[in-house]
Design an enzyme around this catalytic site. Structure first.
Site, PDB file in Angstrom:
ATOM      1  N   GLU A 168     -10.250   7.405   4.044  1.00 49.40           N
ATOM      2  CA  GLU A 168     -10.998   6.545   4.943  1.00 49.40           C
ATOM      3  C   GLU A 168     -10.157   5.295   5.190  1.00 49.40           C
ATOM      4  OE1 GLU A 168     -11.331   6.472   1.676  1.00 49.40           O
ATOM      5  OE2 GLU A 168     -10.875   4.333   1.486  1.00 49.40           O
ATOM      6  N   LYS A 221       0.806  -1.228   0.000  1.00 50.81           N
ATOM      7  CA  LYS A 221       0.000   0.000   0.000  1.00 50.81           C
ATOM      8  C   LYS A 221       0.839   1.279   0.000  1.00 50.81           C
ATOM      9  CE  LYS A 221      -4.466  -1.497   1.780  1.00 50.81           C
ATOM     10  NZ  LYS A 221      -4.208  -2.912   2.145  1.00 50.81           N
ATOM     11  N   SER A 245       1.632  -9.748  -1.143  1.00 49.08           N
ATOM     12  CA  SER A 245       1.296  -8.330  -0.977  1.00 49.08           C
ATOM     13  C   SER A 245       1.717  -7.756   0.374  1.00 49.08           C
ATOM     14  CB  SER A 245      -0.201  -8.117  -1.192  1.00 49.08           C
ATOM     15  OG  SER A 245      -0.963  -8.985  -0.381  1.00 49.08           O
TER      16      SER A 245
HETATM   17  C1  LIG Z   1      -5.032  -3.976   1.708  1.00 46.69           C
HETATM   18  C2  LIG Z   1      -4.332  -5.217   1.408  1.00 46.69           C
HETATM   19  C3  LIG Z   1      -4.730  -6.064   0.341  1.00 46.69           C
HETATM   20  C4  LIG Z   1      -5.946  -5.792  -0.503  1.00 46.69           C
HETATM   21  O1  LIG Z   1      -5.927  -4.628  -1.245  1.00 46.69           O
HETATM   22  P1  LIG Z   1      -5.772  -4.614  -2.827  1.00 46.69           P
HETATM   23  O2  LIG Z   1      -6.129  -3.229  -3.188  1.00 46.69           O
HETATM   24  O3  LIG Z   1      -6.717  -5.637  -3.391  1.00 46.69           O
HETATM   25  O4  LIG Z   1      -4.375  -4.958  -3.141  1.00 46.69           O
HETATM   26  C5  LIG Z   1      -3.971  -7.196   0.070  1.00 46.69           C
HETATM   27  N1  LIG Z   1      -2.898  -7.516   0.829  1.00 46.69           N
HETATM   28  C6  LIG Z   1      -2.486  -6.739   1.850  1.00 46.69           C
HETATM   29  C7  LIG Z   1      -1.305  -7.150   2.623  1.00 46.69           C
HETATM   30  C8  LIG Z   1      -3.188  -5.572   2.179  1.00 46.69           C
HETATM   31  O5  LIG Z   1      -2.783  -4.814   3.209  1.00 46.69           O
END
Ligand SMILES: *Cc1c(COP(=O)(O)O)cnc(C)c1O
Length: 405
Positions: free
Chosen positions: A123, A101, A388
């Site tokens: 938000e 993010k 992610s």
């Molecule tokens: C917020 C988050 C997601 C989901 O958000 P996307 O916009 O779909 O990428 C996925 N993995 C992690 C670790 C997150 O913090």
């Protein structure tokens, strides 16, 4: 490369179009008082963000502050255990603050600085976007107002503490169900009043144009790096790539590096407890076309057309829609969207921890679970999973609700 009549050589020139559409999805369905604000951001994006100065400053920040490039890791023990397919992971868990993010938050906050804004507004639901934006605001010396429902404030105490330590102002939203939806409405309302001094920073490839495009482009670095690193490590492209899809930002950035390649692409939505409405957040699998939060996409709705209640063990994935580009790539068939439930994700959470020494975010564990399943089906070849984020934030929850598996 041509796919179903779309030429992916020139894809980024045409998608989205000038009005923010990916085919029939996207656009900007907003109140009149926000139109001037969105126009201003779109103009700034096309002028400032394409400038040499902005690009080189963002590159420097990514290198010196975020710790990019993040590596690609060969998951050797896991691959050997499954047999046949070689699995790899793009390590966004090693990006500063522990998830992807920050990639778009640093971009959005740098744009705010170039535009002369004093404040960023957003938000947050689970608090992950709030923490990433509070980090970016601290780095650039911007004020930061994070709108959060009082129910979520109670549930997400550690993230609320992080935001406050970073100097952000957490604005409690008490009306309605006092969760994410009310927080989105309150944040947009505040933005309509304050847009001369502030910029809204959305948390995923969602919302009105230009956000789905802008967030994808700030996340493009993930796919670009991953492709180059993978080819350098192995001498070839992966046969398949996998990412989890909540709003869809980590997936959109990761996929954007491979759309023009002969690579099978998989986006994984959360099946939660099962296929009944309210038990999952698999909007692309079970949803239908509709408008919410300022954009047209595929969404989960109740009878009157309002967003349906959704659920996933991964709080970052429980959103009743996905970004318009995912709806477009879904209909086109360029990306295959499939689902993974809570239980399979938790199994993968432990499997990756035990086999590789990497504790993944439960969101990312959905992609890992699918990667493992896919590897068993493929038999030979290679697959690259986008990790992610890291799972530190999830450990207490997993131990309390599932115990040690
Ligand atoms: C917020 C988050 C997601 C989901 O958000 P996307 O916009 O779909 O990428 C996925 N993995 C992690 C670790 C997150 O913090």
């Amino acid at each position: 490369m041509k796919f179903n009549g779309i030429d992916f050589d020139t894809y980024f020139k045409h998608y989205p179009d000038a009005n923010g559409y990916f085919g029939k999805y996207g656009g900007a369905y907003i109140a009149p008082e926000l139109q001037a604000a969105m126009k201003e951001i779109t103009y700034a994006y096309f002028t400032i963000c394409q400038s040499r100065k902005f690009i080189s400053e963002l590159r420097r920040i990514r290198r010196e502050f975020q710790g990019r490039p993040t590596p690609v890791s060969h998951l050797e023990r896991l691959s050997t255990k499954i047999g046949g397919v070689q699995l790899y992971a793009k390590r966004e868990d090693l990006n500063h603050t522990g998830a992807h993010k920050l990639n778009h938050c640093m971009g959005e906050a740098l744009l705010a600085k170039y535009m002369g804004k004093k404040k960023v507004i957003a938000e947050t639901g689970a608090g992950q976007h709030g923490v990433a934006l509070a980090t970016a605001a601290a780095y650039f010396g911007l004020e930061c107002d994070i709108y959060m429902g009082s129910v979520d404030i109670k549930k997400q105490a550690p993230n609320v503490a992080r935001m406050k330590i970073l100097g952000a102002n957490v604005v409690e939203v008490t009306h309605g169900l006092a969760t994410l939806k009310e927080a989105v409405d309150a944040a947009f309302e505040a933005y309509a009043k304050e847009y001369k001094d502030a910029i809204y920073c959305i948390g995923s490839v969602l919302g009105p144009h230009p956000f789905p495009m802008m967030v994808r482009d700030f996340q493009h670095v993930v796919g670009e790096e991953a492709r180059e690193q993978f080819v350098e490590m192995t001498g070839h492209l992966p046969d398949a790539i996998v990412a989890c899809v909540g709003g869809g930002s980590n997936a959109a950035g990761f996929f954007s590096g491979f759309l023009n390649d002969p690579v099978d692409i998989y986006g994984i939505e959360p099946l939660g407890r099962g296929a009944k409405l309210g038990d999952h957040a698999a909007s692309l699998k079970y949803g239908s076309e509709g408008v919410m939060h300022g954009f047209n996409s595929i969404m989960l709705k109740v009878e009157n057309g309002e967003p349906a209640p959704v659920y996933s063990v991964a709080s970052g994935l429980d959103y009743p829609s996905s970004g318009p580009e995912h709806a477009f790539l879904h209909d086109l068939g360029r990306v295959k969207y499939d689902v993974i439930g809570d239980d399979e994700a938790i199994d993968a959470f432990f499997e990756l921890s035990r086999m590789e020494g990497i504790i993944p975010a439960i969101e990312s564990a959905h992609a890992v679970a699918y990667g493992i399943k896919l590897a068993k089906e493929m038999g030979t070849g290679s697959a690259l999973i986008n990790l992610s984020g890291r799972g530190d934030k999830d450990m207490d929850y997993v131990i309390e609700h599932y115990g040690i598996r």
